[in-house]
Every structure is written in structure tokens, then in C-alpha cells.
Design a protein around this motif. Structure first.
Motif, PDB file in Angstrom:
ATOM      1  N   ASP A 699     -11.193   3.137   4.135  1.00 39.65           N
ATOM      2  CA  ASP A 699     -12.519   3.128   2.899  1.00 39.65           C
ATOM      3  C   ASP A 699     -13.094   4.185   2.804  1.00 39.65           C
ATOM      4  OD1 ASP A 699     -13.369   2.218   0.932  1.00 39.65           O
ATOM      5  OD2 ASP A 699     -13.621   0.661   1.140  1.00 39.65           O
ATOM      6  N   LEU A 714      -7.710  -4.978   0.471  1.00 37.28           N
ATOM      7  CA  LEU A 714      -8.155  -3.816   0.782  1.00 37.28           C
ATOM      8  C   LEU A 714      -5.796  -2.727  -0.083  1.00 37.28           C
ATOM      9  CD1 LEU A 714      -9.631  -1.594  -0.444  1.00 37.28           C
ATOM     10  CD2 LEU A 714      -9.802  -0.535   2.356  1.00 37.28           C
ATOM     11  N   ASN A 717      -4.988  -5.170  -3.609  1.00 35.66           N
ATOM     12  CA  ASN A 717      -6.102  -4.390  -4.000  1.00 35.66           C
ATOM     13  C   ASN A 717      -6.608  -3.032  -5.362  1.00 35.66           C
ATOM     14  OD1 ASN A 717      -6.593  -6.812  -4.465  1.00 35.66           O
ATOM     15  ND2 ASN A 717      -8.201  -6.875  -3.573  1.00 35.66           N
ATOM     16  N   ASP A 718      -5.672  -2.103  -3.964  1.00 38.08           N
ATOM     17  CA  ASP A 718      -5.744  -0.687  -3.910  1.00 38.08           C
ATOM     18  C   ASP A 718      -3.898   0.275  -4.231  1.00 38.08           C
ATOM     19  OD1 ASP A 718      -5.540   2.067  -4.206  1.00 38.08           O
ATOM     20  OD2 ASP A 718      -7.162   1.915  -2.896  1.00 38.08           O
ATOM     21  N   LYS A 719      -3.262  -0.419  -5.601  1.00 44.39           N
ATOM     22  CA  LYS A 719      -2.412  -0.327  -5.865  1.00 44.39           C
ATOM     23  C   LYS A 719      -2.064   1.424  -5.476  1.00 44.39           C
ATOM     24  CE  LYS A 719      -1.868  -3.903  -7.929  1.00 44.39           C
ATOM     25  NZ  LYS A 719      -3.477  -4.255  -7.369  1.00 44.39           N
TER      26      LYS A 719
END
Length: 859
Positions: A699, A714, A717-719
Motif C-alpha cells: 500500500d 485493496l 477498490n484500486d482499479k
């Protein structure tokens, strides 16, 4: 929707029938992994309204009122698989221990000098006689039985105890018994009673009885000693004692231990048993660690008079290969390429200096030991022992590492050679340079189309068909968001920024119409789905001012993404969107990507390279075409983040082991496609396969690794991180790793499914219990369905579907012997499964039946 409390003798099938729904729907609504229920358990019945609830009297089995007394802690027997075709079991024929319903509560009532017993699945007269210390003849005589056949649910009167001794079973090669000596087994990690029973060739009931356990569900402790049988000492003590050492005429065969070896792996390599290795090498037990270079005796060769040697003794027997043999995969060998130690390190360890130094360096690289503490406690590179007081920070780092990475709950402050912890230390995600990870991720570009920025400061009031809102700034924001998604609104309805008063809704006819169109097409689907949207409100033609309004939520959350990246010198584009409208959606932000990298990108020969024959390879390739492509992703359901051509699911399921397979088998590809972007997997192995694994993601916001569910969230949600997985699938080795993992996890499981019971066909009992399903179902179409349903429903549900359908078709065609059963019309079985299955089963099986490329001929 309503809640239902499980009553005595309820089953999934009986509850489903009471409320007019399917048992599969109950399993889905309640996330059930098995068919076992408990008295007092609350079940969600999502498709049942209050007016469809039967009277409480209809929900109670009258047997539970006056005859049965069910302990709330005892699992309830699930009779569904046996209701259509009751099981009859003859003396000496026992059903396998794998039946998930075998723990039915036994009702025993005493009175009048006798006990009454209700026959359960797996019982035989001999088994019941042993339990109550009586003879089979006595039970038959008091119950006026003409044969040894009994039925599940039959109530037997048990006579008073006779003098039959309740002795444990004896080996078949023992004739005269003087005394019995227990044979012990020490529990290792991963063991259960069922697994120990399978290893030792005994029943779970025997293990419970011999060890005086409470029931078959008790947990086992690592290191616990279990009695797994008895050896009889005869008068000449030759037939039941362990074999004597080999005579001088036999020469030992040696094997030198290499990195990654364990006793189990060596036994597998050499085709001998672990017990033989322990005995031949005079080892303490089967859990001892091995040292690299250690010489092990792995067999003996006989010296004849002319000095010619025979084959090693004992020689493993290998049955001829047939389609009905269990499918096994080659053993994987773990490589301790970062850290290997000869002796234990940590609190209570031997702590030789060179071993301690190896562990300290590994802990430093992974960030668990600070550079300052590492420098202060770094051990010399020699074999002298050091005290625990000299490595206080190192021991603290070992404890922290064991809890966070190796997932050991207790404060274990030691690492052993060839252990679970040491494997994780060899595969742990090492601390990267943040700038390096950021630079790698910057090569991928993801463009987002959404109203997030428009609504970044929210609204001050409602917009649309209302007389109490429509402030100028709010109206402009809602109109801008609707235009973003292609809804037509005249500029004449857009108020000037300088206007002060709220806008009369009569001035906003196109805006209100656009809101209603958006609600019809995007919002209505989610109304009433509180599991996804929570307690939100909905008003026709109105956008509320905050997250308490469903229309506001959807308008703000809706997004489309365009990912751009390079594969070699070729630019690639991937488009995807959120708000996936499916019955399985639990996260509106999750996306679905079908993908472009087809399972046919690799030839069938590539599939066969992973231990599959042509039929199995063809079946797996077909199943994958209906699951996804190599770059497919789903991140909207309970699995958190699913990836690949078989949709390897997150949430502690198949995703992490699949990535571990890639990292183990194709390290260079894994480094190029995942590690350089700050995505890693940590794992351990056991018995030549992945034992456990977890994903780690770096992260950049906090500059540290996150693991397990936090890492998968993670990724979801993080494309941009999602895009890394899409791009990775273009690499052939990432595709091969997916195939290898699918072959090991799903194909092996599917083709090793066994019948849970004998089948009653008319008046005949067909002995199917514990036989492989593939002895009967072996065409390309049948194997494809076996694999497909195992991927989607796992083995127990798949087995039950096949058993019921096979029983029905066999009854209709009078296939009342196992030989006749092997000739069954497999297409007829599949058509029967369509009739009895739910929508998913119907869709999947029908698709296979209609496919002309798959053969229906028995292989």
C-alpha cells in the motif's frame, strides 16, 4: 424475507418443502458450506414472505415430541440423499466414513429389560451388536428378522447384554491372541479424525471408541497421541509384532536428503510408507525434521547366491491405469532458496550462530527486524551456540512474523527447520522501494468516468420533483452528472450561477424526466435490496441530498473505467464498469471483466502437460470457456476478488493458492507481472502441494504490506491494481499457472468423487459405496459436468446430484448390479440432473448436453 429457527429433525430439504423454495436457495442465503444443521440455528429465507409461513404445528416433526430427545449440540441428520431410495445394509458391508450426514443422533430408550435403537446410515447388524455387546443372532431373534438386511430409520429392540467381549479389531494375519498392544499415531498439522482414519485404513467410529472421544467432531491437537489399532501378540510372538530387521542377506538402499525433503515426500518419491522409513532408520517418530545431506534407508535389495540383486523390497504395487483410477498430480518440491537452517532458532531453540544469522537476515529483508536491531544482534557466521538473551529483538521479530505472516495465533517465538514458518519466511514479501513500485504502476493508465468529483462536496438539498429544494448549485450538479451519462437536458433549464432563489420544479421538466429515466434504468433494480444499499430512501423523480437516498448513491457511485497498457510492443485497452446487476452482488463498487485472453490460447497439449489425459484436458478447457477468460475478473460478490479462467475466488479460497502455484512454478513471470508492482503471495507446502497461501499488496499510501482480506479489498477498490491482473494474464506462463492450479484443485477433486452410499435399486442393493464416480460416468460430457459442478458447487453437492440422478435412471432401467450400472446411459443421467437441479445446474448441464464437440461415448 423471514427468519426460521431449526427444529429437531429438520433438514434443508424438509425446510425447503415447507416453504416452497429450493434447498440450494437456503444454502446460498445463509452461506452454508455443508448440509449439516443444528437445533436452534436461525436461517434466512429470503424468498419467503410472511403470508407463506406455515402454522408452527406444521413445522414440528411429531417424532420429536415424545420419542426423541435431541441434544442441541449434536448435528441434525440430513436425510435428503436417502429419502427417495432408502439404504439397506447387509452385515459386514459398511458405508464409507465420508458421508456428511453420518452423525445422526441415535435414539436409545430403555425399558422392560431391553433398549430400542434407531438404525442410522452406515449401520450393520454386526456393528450394532458390537456397540451393545450382544450377538447378531440375539438381535435377529428378538426382532424376528429373517435376514441380515436393515433399513435407515428402522427401530430395533436390543436384548440385555451378553458376554460378547468388545475387543478391538485384530489384524487378519493374527490367529491366536494372548494380549493386545495399542498402535499409536501422533497428530500433525491439518489432521482430522476422518483424515487419520483414511491414512490408517480404519473407521472414524473405531477411532472414537478406541480413544474414548466424545464424538466424531472433536478437534485434534498437534502432537496428540491417538490409538489407531491394536497388534496381537501370539504365543510365539511372530505374527503380530513389528517385522524384525532385515537379515544380513539384504543390503540397504540409501537416499540422500535434498532441500525441501520431508519424510512424507521421500516416501512418495520412493514408493514406500512413512512408517517403513521411521522403522528402517530408527527415527523417533514421523515428525522428525531432516537435514540436507542426511542418508536415509529407503528399502532393501536381496542378495542371492550368485550375487544378483532383485528389485527393492517391499516394491510398491501400481494398478494398471484406467479411467476409474484416482487422479493424482506430481509432488511439488519446496525450495528453501532464501533461508535454510539446520537447527531451531528463537526462544527455547538451539540457536547456533550461523542459523540465527540466516533468520536475522531474512527478517531484515521482510521488514520485521529493524536495521538498528539487526546490526546490534547480528550473529557471527559460525556454529557456536548463543543465548536467547543475546537476541531479544530477533525473538520478538520471530513472534511478530509468526502471527502476521505464518498466521500462528499464539506467541510462538521459534522457527524450526523445514517448518511451516520457515517456508513462509522463504516466500514472504520483501520490503520494496516505494519509488520503484510507484514507477512500475505509473506505466499503467486507468481513466475513470464518474460523478465522484461533481459530488465531492455533496448537495445542500434535494433536486427534482420537490418544492423544498432545487437550490441553484445543487441543480447544476445533478444536471451535470446526468449529462455525463448521456441524458438530454436543455441548457435553458440550467440556472445561472448568479441566481439566488431555489428553482421552481415547473422550470425543470426535462431534468425531472431525466432523473426518472435514470431511476428506471439504473436505480429500480436495487430498490429493496437492503443487503447492498442499506436503509436508503427512494422518491420518484427526486435526487436526495446525501447517502441516505438511493438515487443519490447510485448517481454518485456509477463509474466506467478504461485501462490502457502495453503487452510487449502492442497497446491494449480494457473497459469495465461497476454496479453489476446480479443476484450475487454485495458491493456496488465491484466490477466484472469478461476478458480477452481465451482458454484456447493454449493448446490441449499444454493442458495435458499438467497430468491430464486428452478427455480430462478437453473437459477442463470447455468448463473454463463458461467461467471466464485468463484475464477475467469479478469483484462484486462475496469472493471479494476472483480472477482467471476458472474464476479463482478470494476470501481465503482458490486465488492465493493459484498465485502461489505461479510463483513456485514460474518465478520469472510472477516477478515481471506481479512482484514489481507490489503484489506478492506468501505460502507453505505440505505433502508435495500448496498447504496454505495469502496475498500481500504493498500500500503506497502507508508504505507497508497489507495481507489476506485487506489485500484483496485493496485489489478490488484500486482499479489500477485490478488492471495489473488483467495485463498479467497475457503472459503464457501466467496462463499455464492457472491451468496447473485448476488441474490440482478442481479436476483432481472432481474425478476423485466417490459414492457416499450403496444404491437401492428396486429390491436390490448395488454396492457403490466408496467407489469412484468415474467408474460409471466416464464420457467427455459426464466428466465435463463433474468438473463444472465441482467448480461451482464443490464435491459434496456434485456427488449428491449425480447419486440421485444415477439412482433414478438405474431404477427405471432395472440396472440392479454394479456391472449393469457401469453401462448406464450417461446422457439420461445428465437429463435427469436437469430435471432435479436448480437454475445453475440446469443451465450448465444443458449447455454440455447440447455441445456437439463433446462425446457422450464411454471412454
Amino acid at each position: 424475507m423471514r427468519l426460521y429457527t431449526v427444529l429437531p429433525y429438520d433438514s434443508l430439504n424438509s425446510i425447503a418443502q415447507k416453504f416452497g423454495i429450493t434447498y440450494q436457495q437456503i444454502m446460498f442465503d445463509n452461506h452454508l458450506a455443508s448440509y449439516t444443521l443444528r437445533v436452534g440455528q436461525e436461517l434466512v429465507l429470503s424468498t419467503v414472505s410472511e403470508e407463506n409461513v406455515p402454522e408452527i404445528a406444521d413445522c414440528i416433526d411429531e417424532r420429536s415430541i415424545e420419542v426423541y430427545n435431541v441434544d442441541e449440540n449434536i448435528p441434525i441428520y440430513e436425510p435428503e440423499a436417502n429419502e427417495m431410495y432408502p439404504i439397506a445394509v447387509e452385515t459386514g458391508v459398511e458405508l464409507p466414513e465420508v458421508n456428511v450426514w453420518e452423525e445422526r443422533h441415535i435414539s436409545e430408550r430403555s425399558g422392560g429389560g431391553a433398549t430400542y435403537y434407531t438404525v442410522r446410515s452406515g449401520d450393520s447388524l454386526s456393528k450394532i451388536a458390537n456397540k451393545f455387546n450382544v450377538t447378531v443372532d440375539a438381535i435377529k431373534r428378538i426382532n424376528k428378522l429373517d435376514s441380515n438386511v436393515i433399513h435407515v430409520g428402522q427401530i430395533l429392540k436390543i436384548p440385555a447384554t451378553t458376554t460378547v467381549p468388545a475387543a478391538p479389531p485384530t489384524p487378519s494375519n493374527t490367529t491366536t491372541s494372548v494380549q493386545q498392544t495399542p498402535i499409536y499415531y501422533m497428530v500433525v498439522s491439518g489432521d482430522s479424525l476422518g483424515l487419520v482414519a483414511k491414512k490408517k485404513g480404519v473407521s472414524v467410529d473405531d477411532l472414537v471408541r478406541w480413544n474414548k472421544l466424545k464424538n466424531a467432531q472433536v478437534g485434534l491437537l498437534i502432537g496428540q497421541k491417538l490409538i489407531v489399532g491394536y497388534q496381537k501378540n501370539t504365543t510365539n510372538t511372530t505374527t503380530s509384532t513389528p517385522p524384525t530387521p532385515p537379515p544380513a542377506t539384504q543390503t540397504p538402499i540409501y537416499y540422500m536428503v535434498v532441500s525441501g525433503d520431508s519424510l512424507g515426500l521421500v516416501a512418495k518419491k520412493k514408493g514406500v510408507s512413512v512408517d517403513d522409513l521411521v522403522r528402517w532408520n530408527k527415527l523417533k517418530n514421523a515428525q522428525v525434521g531432516l537435514l540436507i545431506g542426511q542418508k536415509l534407508i529407503v528399502g532393501y535389495q536381496k542378495n542371492t547366491t550368485n550375487n544378483n540383486t532383485t528389485t527393492p523390497s517391499p516394491a510398491p504395487t501400481v494398478p494398471p491405469p484406467t479411467t476409474a483410477q484416482p487422479l493424482t498430480m506430481p509432488a511439488l518440491v519446496f525450495a528453501f532458496d532464501r533461508a535454510q537452517i539446520s537447527y531451531s532458532v528463537g526462544q527455547g531453540g538451539i540457536n547456533r550462530s550461523n542459523d540465527v544469522r540466516i533468520i536475522q537476515n531474512a527478517l531484515l529483508r521482510s521488514g520485521f527486524l529493524s536495521p538498528e536491531d539487526h546490526q546490534q544482534e547480528l550473529s557471527a557466521d559460525n556454529s557456536s551456540p548463543i543465548s536467547a538473551q543475546q537476541i531479544v529483538h530477533t525473538i520478538a521479530a520471530i513472534t511478530n512474523f509468526n502471527q502476521i505472516v505464518a498466521d500462528i495465533d499464539t506467541n510462538i517465538a521459534i522457527i524450526l527447520p523445514n517448518s511451516h514458518s520457515l517456508m513462509y519466511l522463504n516466500t514472504v514479501a520483501e520490503m520494496p522501494q516505494s519509488d520503484t513500485v510507484a514507477a512500475a504502476r505509473s506505466t499503467l493508465i486507468v481513466e475513470e468516468k464518474s460523478a465522484q468529483i461533481i459530488f465531492s462536496e455533496g448537495l445542500t438539498g434535494s433536486v427534482g420533483n420537490t418544492n423544498f429544494g432545487n437550490k441553484v448549485a445543487d441543480v447544476r450538479k445533478v444536471q451535470q452528472a446526468l449529462r455525463l451519462w448521456g441524458y438530454s437536458i436543455s441548457n435553458n433549464e440550467t440556472p445561472a450561477p448568479t441566481e439566488q432563489l431555489p428553482i421552481d420544479p415547473l422550470r425543470l421538466p426535462q431534468t425531472i424526466a431525466a432523473i426518472r429515466q435514470f431511476q428506471d434504468s439504473r436505480v429500480d433494480y436495487w430498490r429493496g435490496n437492503r443487503d447492498v444499499t442499506g436503509s436508503t430512501t427512494y422518491i420518484d423523480g427526486l435526487v436526495g441530498m446525501n447517502e441516505t437516498d438511493l438515487t443519490y448513491n447510485i448517481l454518485k457511485a456509477m463509474a466506467e473505467y478504461t485501462a490502457n497498457f502495453m503487452v510487449g510492443s502492442a497497446p491494449q485497452t480494457c473497459k469495465f464498469r461497476n454496479l453489476q446487476r446480479t443476484p450475487y452482488t454485495v458491493d456496488l463498487g465491484g466490477v466484472s471483466i469478461i476478458g480477452n485472453v481465451l482458454p484456447t490460447s493454449l493448446s490441449l497439449k499444454e493442458y495435458e502437460n499438467f497430468g491430464l489425459n486428452r478427455t480430462q484436458a478437453k473437459a477442463l478447457q470447455y468448463v473454463s470457456e463458461h467461467e471466464g477468460n485468463f484475464d477475467a475478473i469479478n469483484s462484486y460478490d462475496r469472493a471479494i476478488f476472483s480472477y482467471g479462467f476458472i474464476q479463482f475466488a478470494g476470501g481465503g479460497r482458490g486465488l492465493a493458492p493459484m498465485l502461489a502455484m505461479i510463483k513456485h512454478s514460474y518465478p520469472n513471470a510472477f516477478k515481471q507481472r506481479f512482484q514489481q508492482y507490489g503484489i506478492d503471495v506468501e505460502y507453505s507446502m505440505k505433502d508435495g502441494d500448496i498447504e496454505s497461501a495469502q496475498i500481500a499488496v504493498f500500500d503506497l499510501r502507508v508504505k507497508r504490506w497489507v495481507r489476506r482480506a485487506a489485500a484483496e479489498n485493496l485489489l478490488k477498490n484500486d482499479k489500477l491494481l485490478t488492471t495489473i491482473f488483467v495485463r498479467a494474464a497475457y503472459h503464457p506462463d501466467i496462463q499455464r499457472g492457472q491451468i496447473a492450479s485448476a488441474a490440482r484443485k478442481y479436476v483432481t477433486a472432481a474425478l476423485n468423487i466417490r459414492f457416499s452410499k450403496h444404491l437401492k435399486i428396486g429390491d436390490s442393493i448395488v454396492p457403490c459405496g466408496n467407489k469412484l464416480m468415474t467408474q460409471i460416468m466416464r464420457s467427455e460430457k459426464a466428466l465435463t459436468v463433474l468438473i463444472d459442478l465441482t467448480v461451482n458447487r464443490w464435491t459434496v453437492a456434485t456427488r449428491d446430484l449425480f447419486e440421485t440422478a444415477i439412482g433414478k435412471i438405474a431404477y427405471l432401467n432395472q440396472l440392479n448390479t454394479f456391472e449393469k450400472l457401469c453401462t448406464i446411459d450417461e446422457n439420461a443421467v445428465l437429463r435427469q440432473m436437469i430435471q432435479q437441479g436448480d437454475l445453475l445446474v440446469q443451465k450448465r448441464v444443458r449447455s454440455v448436453l447440447e455441445n456437439n464437440d463433446l462425446s457422450n461415448q464411454k471412454s
